[in-house]
Scaffold this active site. Structure first.
Site, mmCIF file in Angstrom:
data_model
loop_
_atom_site.group_PDB
_atom_site.id
_atom_site.type_symbol
_atom_site.label_atom_id
_atom_site.label_comp_id
_atom_site.label_asym_id
_atom_site.label_seq_id
_atom_site.Cartn_x
_atom_site.Cartn_y
_atom_site.Cartn_z
ATOM 1 C CB ALA A 60 2.942 -3.382 19.475
ATOM 2 N N GLY B 194 7.336 -0.379 19.854
ATOM 3 C CA GLY B 194 7.803 -1.342 20.687
ATOM 4 C C GLY B 194 9.088 -2.167 20.440
ATOM 5 C CD GLU C 270 7.888 0.884 23.897
ATOM 6 O OE1 GLU C 270 7.038 -0.115 23.532
ATOM 7 O OE2 GLU C 270 7.099 1.841 24.771
ATOM 8 C CD GLU D 293 4.560 3.666 20.050
ATOM 9 O OE1 GLU D 293 5.426 4.658 19.685
ATOM 10 O OE2 GLU D 293 5.132 2.807 20.585
HETATM 11 N N1 COA Z 1 2.162 -4.145 12.963
HETATM 12 C C1 COA Z 1 1.678 -4.890 12.019
HETATM 13 N N2 COA Z 1 2.221 -5.123 10.672
HETATM 14 C C2 COA Z 1 3.109 -4.104 10.440
HETATM 15 C C3 COA Z 1 3.815 -3.409 11.128
HETATM 16 C C4 COA Z 1 3.427 -3.486 12.488
HETATM 17 N N3 COA Z 1 3.634 -2.355 13.667
HETATM 18 N N4 COA Z 1 4.767 -2.778 10.525
HETATM 19 C C5 COA Z 1 4.841 -3.059 9.410
HETATM 20 N N5 COA Z 1 3.856 -3.961 9.326
HETATM 21 C C6 COA Z 1 3.485 -4.782 8.012
HETATM 22 C C7 COA Z 1 2.934 -4.155 6.876
HETATM 23 O O1 COA Z 1 1.250 -4.073 7.154
HETATM 24 C C8 COA Z 1 2.969 -4.771 5.766
HETATM 25 O O2 COA Z 1 2.378 -6.103 5.726
HETATM 26 P P1 COA Z 1 1.460 -6.565 4.268
HETATM 27 O O3 COA Z 1 2.659 -6.636 3.363
HETATM 28 O O4 COA Z 1 0.809 -7.789 4.561
HETATM 29 O O5 COA Z 1 0.527 -5.413 3.862
HETATM 30 C C9 COA Z 1 4.569 -5.273 6.192
HETATM 31 O O6 COA Z 1 4.771 -5.040 7.454
HETATM 32 C C10 COA Z 1 5.540 -4.371 5.222
HETATM 33 O O7 COA Z 1 5.269 -2.950 5.843
HETATM 34 P P2 COA Z 1 4.919 -1.629 4.689
HETATM 35 O O8 COA Z 1 4.348 -0.760 5.503
HETATM 36 O O9 COA Z 1 4.551 -2.381 3.549
HETATM 37 O O10 COA Z 1 6.464 -1.235 4.615
HETATM 38 P P3 COA Z 1 7.162 0.060 4.161
HETATM 39 O O11 COA Z 1 8.475 -0.062 3.852
HETATM 40 O O12 COA Z 1 6.052 0.734 3.129
HETATM 41 O O13 COA Z 1 6.754 0.895 5.538
HETATM 42 C C11 COA Z 1 7.048 1.416 8.060
HETATM 43 C C12 COA Z 1 7.433 0.604 6.622
HETATM 44 C C13 COA Z 1 7.944 0.905 9.123
HETATM 45 C C14 COA Z 1 7.305 2.810 7.571
HETATM 46 C C15 COA Z 1 5.410 1.069 8.107
HETATM 47 O O14 COA Z 1 5.240 -0.375 7.969
HETATM 48 C C16 COA Z 1 5.065 1.537 9.380
HETATM 49 O O15 COA Z 1 4.733 2.979 9.607
HETATM 50 N N6 COA Z 1 4.686 0.681 10.417
HETATM 51 C C17 COA Z 1 4.026 0.893 11.702
HETATM 52 C C18 COA Z 1 5.060 1.592 12.521
HETATM 53 C C19 COA Z 1 4.449 1.993 14.116
HETATM 54 O O16 COA Z 1 3.487 2.814 13.987
HETATM 55 N N7 COA Z 1 4.788 1.137 14.942
HETATM 56 C C20 COA Z 1 4.352 1.503 16.243
HETATM 57 C C21 COA Z 1 3.229 0.462 16.596
HETATM 58 S S1 COA Z 1 2.651 0.690 18.033
#
Ligand code: COA
Length: 260
Positions: free
Chosen positions: A66, A111, A114, A134
């Protein structure tokens, strides 16, 4: 409205739904959920599309969950409305009358995972990373993740993913039976397409009914589910396609199924 979700017919009978927000790793926003529902409407009413593949644009993610930015400062009501919208979409996808395949390159988290769990088959590449992280945000899944993962892989594997926020590699997803195929990232769509093509040979009514049997069997008692299974078979036997399948086998020709 910009296209956060793309729909293409990639070959006869096969639709491809692409989550298209690659700069945010296809994180699921409210607008994306609205567009996802609209795309499912299109697929449901388009009789040319028999099987649907879902994937993420950009190669780095199916969907990283999400949209966390959209969580900031939401009122409780707004937050819950978003969760309900996600649940409505996931429930619909799981019960969708046509078979669905999640083709996963890179992250399928929260999500995103999911949504994949609502598909009938998961095809993963070696770059896939699946998880429900999460808990790291102080939250828990709300789109069916805890329950569908439990039913898919069992209690202890589900607990491992949930309680340690571990990201499962594609190879492991294949080993535990969550994914039905594992491939190189460049081959992902062709492998998913291969699964879809196999499904195109199965009678469409049988596909829909067998999907329902699988869903029902997860929660029903064995005697009830076995009775339902026989009801389904009798119904299919009485269908035009059931008779066509039998005739075609005996006449040593390919069946021409009409979905009736
Ligand atoms: N919601 C909003 N934005 C997200 C996102 C999310 N769930 N996951 C990634 N993004 C965005 C980042 O903020 C970043 O945006 P920016 O370039 O404007 O800063 C872009 O996507 C790239 O992500 P980034 O974190 O820089 O890539 P990464 O390769 O370093 O890490 C992940 C990848 C997936 C490990 C990391 O993005 C992450 O942990 N995301 C959240 C996962 C999560 O908790 N999901 C459950 C949500 S309830």
């Amino acid at each position: 409205m910009s296209s956060l979700v793309l729909l293409d017919e990639i070959s006869p009978g096969i639709g491809l739904l692409t989550l298209n927000r690659p700069d945010k790793l296809n994180a699921l926003s409210r607008d994306m959920l609205v567009q996802l529902q609209a795309r499912l409407d299109e697929v449901e009413t388009n009789s040319e599309i028999k099987v649907l593949i879902l994937t993420g644009a950009g190669g780095k993610a199916f969907a990283a969950g999400a949209d966390i930015a959209g969580y900031k400062g939401r009122r409780e009501r707004e937050f819950m409305d978003f969760q309900f919208a996600g649940r409505r979409f996931n429930d619909r996808l799981e019960a969708f009358p046509k078979p669905t395949i999640a083709a996963i390159n890179g992250y399928a988290l929260g999500g995103g995972f999911e949504i994949a769990l609502c598909c009938d088959l998961l095809v993963v590449s070696t770059s896939a990373r699946l998880g429900l992280p999460e808990g790291l945000l102080g939250l828990s899944p709300g789109g069916g993740g805890t329950q569908r993962l439990l039913r898919s892989v069992g209690r202890h594997c589900a607990a491992d993913l949930l309680l340690t926020a571990w990201r499962m590699k594609g190879e492991r997803a294949y080993e535990v039976g969550l994914a039905s195929a594992l491939c190189d990232p460049d081959d992902l769509l062709s492998v998913a397409k291969g699964k879809a093509e196999a499904m195109l040979k199965v009678a469409p009514l049988a596909l829909t009914e067998m999907k329902r049997l699988i869903r029902l069997g997860e929660d029903a008692s064995l005697p009830a589910a076995l009775s339902f299974e026989q009801e389904v078979l009798f119904r299919l036997y009485c269908s035009d396609d059931g008779q066509e399948g039998i005739d075609a086998f005996l006449e040593k020709r390919q069946p021409q199924f009409k979905g009736k």
